[in-house]
Design a protein around this motif. Structure first.
Motif, PDB file in Angstrom:
ATOM      1  N   HIS A  39       0.823  -1.212   0.000  1.00 36.25           N
ATOM      2  CA  HIS A  39       0.000   0.000   0.000  1.00 36.25           C
ATOM      3  C   HIS A  39       0.861   1.269   0.000  1.00 36.25           C
ATOM      4  CE1 HIS A  39      -3.994  -1.816   0.319  1.00 36.25           C
ATOM      5  NE2 HIS A  39      -3.362  -2.788   0.945  1.00 36.25           N
ATOM      6  N   ALA A  40       1.947   1.247   0.748  1.00 40.24           N
ATOM      7  CA  ALA A  40       2.847   2.407   0.784  1.00 40.24           C
ATOM      8  C   ALA A  40       3.490   2.640  -0.584  1.00 40.24           C
ATOM      9  CB  ALA A  40       3.915   2.212   1.848  1.00 40.24           C
ATOM     10  N   ARG A  41       3.893   1.562  -1.232  1.00 41.42           N
ATOM     11  CA  ARG A  41       4.520   1.717  -2.558  1.00 41.42           C
ATOM     12  C   ARG A  41       3.516   2.208  -3.589  1.00 41.42           C
ATOM     13  NH1 ARG A  41       8.632  -2.462  -5.533  1.00 41.42           N
ATOM     14  NH2 ARG A  41       8.892  -1.234  -7.424  1.00 41.42           N
ATOM     15  N   VAL A  42       2.284   1.712  -3.538  1.00 39.17           N
ATOM     16  CA  VAL A  42       1.253   2.201  -4.462  1.00 39.17           C
ATOM     17  C   VAL A  42       0.992   3.681  -4.222  1.00 39.17           C
ATOM     18  CG1 VAL A  42      -1.178   1.987  -5.148  1.00 39.17           C
ATOM     19  CG2 VAL A  42       0.221  -0.068  -4.846  1.00 39.17           C
ATOM     20  N   GLN A  43       0.977   4.099  -2.970  1.00 36.16           N
ATOM     21  CA  GLN A  43       0.798   5.522  -2.676  1.00 36.16           C
ATOM     22  C   GLN A  43       1.935   6.342  -3.258  1.00 36.16           C
ATOM     23  OE1 GLN A  43      -1.957   7.096  -1.374  1.00 36.16           O
ATOM     24  NE2 GLN A  43      -0.821   8.828  -2.195  1.00 36.16           N
ATOM     25  N   ASP A  44       3.146   5.820  -3.204  1.00 41.44           N
ATOM     26  CA  ASP A  44       4.283   6.515  -3.824  1.00 41.44           C
ATOM     27  C   ASP A  44       4.064   6.684  -5.329  1.00 41.44           C
ATOM     28  OD1 ASP A  44       5.576   6.746  -1.378  1.00 41.44           O
ATOM     29  OD2 ASP A  44       6.906   5.023  -1.732  1.00 41.44           O
ATOM     30  N   TYR A  45       3.556   5.647  -5.980  1.00 43.10           N
ATOM     31  CA  TYR A  45       3.251   5.753  -7.418  1.00 43.10           C
ATOM     32  C   TYR A  45       2.175   6.817  -7.661  1.00 43.10           C
ATOM     33  CZ  TYR A  45       5.972   1.626  -8.722  1.00 43.10           C
ATOM     34  OH  TYR A  45       6.992   0.724  -8.958  1.00 43.10           O
ATOM     35  N   CYS A  46       1.169   6.852  -6.812  1.00 43.52           N
ATOM     36  CA  CYS A  46       0.109   7.861  -6.962  1.00 43.52           C
ATOM     37  C   CYS A  46       0.696   9.267  -6.870  1.00 43.52           C
ATOM     38  CB  CYS A  46      -0.966   7.670  -5.899  1.00 43.52           C
ATOM     39  SG  CYS A  46      -1.939   6.166  -6.070  1.00 43.52           S
ATOM     40  N   ASP A  47       1.580   9.475  -5.918  1.00 42.91           N
ATOM     41  CA  ASP A  47       2.225  10.782  -5.761  1.00 42.91           C
ATOM     42  C   ASP A  47       3.035  11.128  -7.000  1.00 42.91           C
ATOM     43  OD1 ASP A  47       1.095  10.873  -3.215  1.00 42.91           O
ATOM     44  OD2 ASP A  47       2.966  10.287  -2.206  1.00 42.91           O
ATOM     45  N   ARG A  48       3.738  10.153  -7.553  1.00 45.06           N
ATOM     46  CA  ARG A  48       4.512  10.375  -8.783  1.00 45.06           C
ATOM     47  C   ARG A  48       3.611  10.757  -9.945  1.00 45.06           C
ATOM     48  NH1 ARG A  48       8.210   5.780 -11.073  1.00 45.06           N
ATOM     49  NH2 ARG A  48       8.347   7.196 -12.840  1.00 45.06           N
ATOM     50  N   ILE A  49       2.507  10.052 -10.081  1.00 41.76           N
ATOM     51  CA  ILE A  49       1.580  10.334 -11.180  1.00 41.76           C
ATOM     52  C   ILE A  49       1.058  11.759 -11.067  1.00 41.76           C
ATOM     53  CG2 ILE A  49      -0.729   9.755 -12.057  1.00 41.76           C
ATOM     54  CD1 ILE A  49       0.156   6.753 -11.493  1.00 41.76           C
ATOM     55  N   LEU A  50       0.669  12.164  -9.875  1.00 41.54           N
ATOM     56  CA  LEU A  50       0.193  13.537  -9.671  1.00 41.54           C
ATOM     57  C   LEU A  50       1.261  14.566 -10.020  1.00 41.54           C
ATOM     58  CD1 LEU A  50      -1.854  13.101  -6.399  1.00 41.54           C
ATOM     59  CD2 LEU A  50      -2.736  13.992  -8.561  1.00 41.54           C
ATOM     60  N   ALA A  51       2.505  14.251  -9.725  1.00 41.22           N
ATOM     61  CA  ALA A  51       3.603  15.189  -9.973  1.00 41.22           C
ATOM     62  C   ALA A  51       4.068  15.193 -11.426  1.00 41.22           C
ATOM     63  CB  ALA A  51       4.781  14.856  -9.060  1.00 41.22           C
ATOM     64  N   GLU A  52       4.002  14.047 -12.079  1.00 40.42           N
ATOM     65  CA  GLU A  52       4.631  13.907 -13.391  1.00 40.42           C
ATOM     66  C   GLU A  52       3.676  13.967 -14.583  1.00 40.42           C
ATOM     67  OE1 GLU A  52       6.938  10.284 -13.434  1.00 40.42           O
ATOM     68  OE2 GLU A  52       7.989  10.832 -11.588  1.00 40.42           O
ATOM     69  N   CYS A  53       2.416  13.676 -14.384  1.00 39.10           N
ATOM     70  CA  CYS A  53       1.495  13.541 -15.512  1.00 39.10           C
ATOM     71  C   CYS A  53       0.659  14.809 -15.691  1.00 39.10           C
ATOM     72  CB  CYS A  53       0.595  12.331 -15.325  1.00 39.10           C
ATOM     73  SG  CYS A  53       1.496  10.767 -15.296  1.00 39.10           S
ATOM     74  N   GLU A  54       0.866  15.493 -16.774  1.00 43.42           N
ATOM     75  CA  GLU A  54       0.122  16.716 -17.079  1.00 43.42           C
ATOM     76  C   GLU A  54      -1.349  16.396 -17.333  1.00 43.42           C
ATOM     77  OE1 GLU A  54      -0.016  20.141 -20.546  1.00 43.42           O
ATOM     78  OE2 GLU A  54       1.703  18.796 -20.428  1.00 43.42           O
ATOM     79  N   GLY A  55      -2.220  17.213 -16.787  1.00 43.22           N
ATOM     80  CA  GLY A  55      -3.651  17.058 -17.011  1.00 43.22           C
ATOM     81  C   GLY A  55      -4.370  16.182 -16.005  1.00 43.22           C
ATOM     82  N   VAL A  56      -3.661  15.723 -14.965  1.00 40.65           N
ATOM     83  CA  VAL A  56      -4.295  14.928 -13.914  1.00 40.65           C
ATOM     84  C   VAL A  56      -4.904  15.894 -12.904  1.00 40.65           C
ATOM     85  CG1 VAL A  56      -3.974  13.210 -12.097  1.00 40.65           C
ATOM     86  CG2 VAL A  56      -2.649  13.047 -14.214  1.00 40.65           C
ATOM     87  N   ALA A  57      -6.231  15.860 -12.778  1.00 34.45           N
ATOM     88  CA  ALA A  57      -6.930  16.755 -11.848  1.00 34.45           C
ATOM     89  C   ALA A  57      -7.014  16.159 -10.452  1.00 34.45           C
ATOM     90  CB  ALA A  57      -8.327  17.064 -12.375  1.00 34.45           C
ATOM     91  N   GLY A  58      -6.984  14.836 -10.358  1.00 33.73           N
ATOM     92  CA  GLY A  58      -7.039  14.139  -9.086  1.00 33.73           C
ATOM     93  C   GLY A  58      -6.686  12.683  -9.289  1.00 33.73           C
ATOM     94  N   TYR A  59      -6.057  12.080  -8.286  1.00 31.12           N
ATOM     95  CA  TYR A  59      -5.631  10.683  -8.416  1.00 31.12           C
ATOM     96  C   TYR A  59      -5.524  10.086  -7.023  1.00 31.12           C
ATOM     97  CZ  TYR A  59      -3.346   6.739 -10.689  1.00 31.12           C
ATOM     98  OH  TYR A  59      -3.063   5.497 -11.200  1.00 31.12           O
TER      99      TYR A  59
END
Length: 100
Positions: free
Chosen positions: A19-39
């Protein structure tokens, strides 16, 4: 707005480290992916969940933003990591109206 919902039935092997690692991926997606309004990756609280224990819920500015996310390194790495822990998944993708 474009909505992407992935309902998951996770195996018992999905421990706190998972769960902690998946949360890290979520944080990365929010930081790296343009156009993400929420994740978000959350446990499913529905009493009618039919064994679907968790969900990834994502909102994008539009369909093209979702398409870019799908091929992003962060998303591809997250999918590869999670694959061995997923027993079942159901996906919804589609345009939704903006709510005020």
């Amino acid at each position: 707005m474009y909505l992407h919902v992935v309902m998951l039935q996770l195996s018992a092997a999905a421990d706190a480290r998972f769960h902690a690692r998946v949360q890290d991926y979520c944080d990365r997606i929010l930081a790296e992916c343009e156009g993400v309004a929420g994740y978000a990756f959350r446990s499913n609280q529905a009493s009618r969940a039919d064994g679907l224990t968790h969900a990834v819920v994502a909102a994008f500015a539009d369909g093209p933003a979702h398409d870019r996310y799908q091929v992003s390194a962060a998303h591809q790495e997250m999918k590869a990591y999670m694959a061995d822990y997923i027993e079942r998944l159901v996906v919804f993708d589609g345009d939704i109206p903006r709510f005020s």
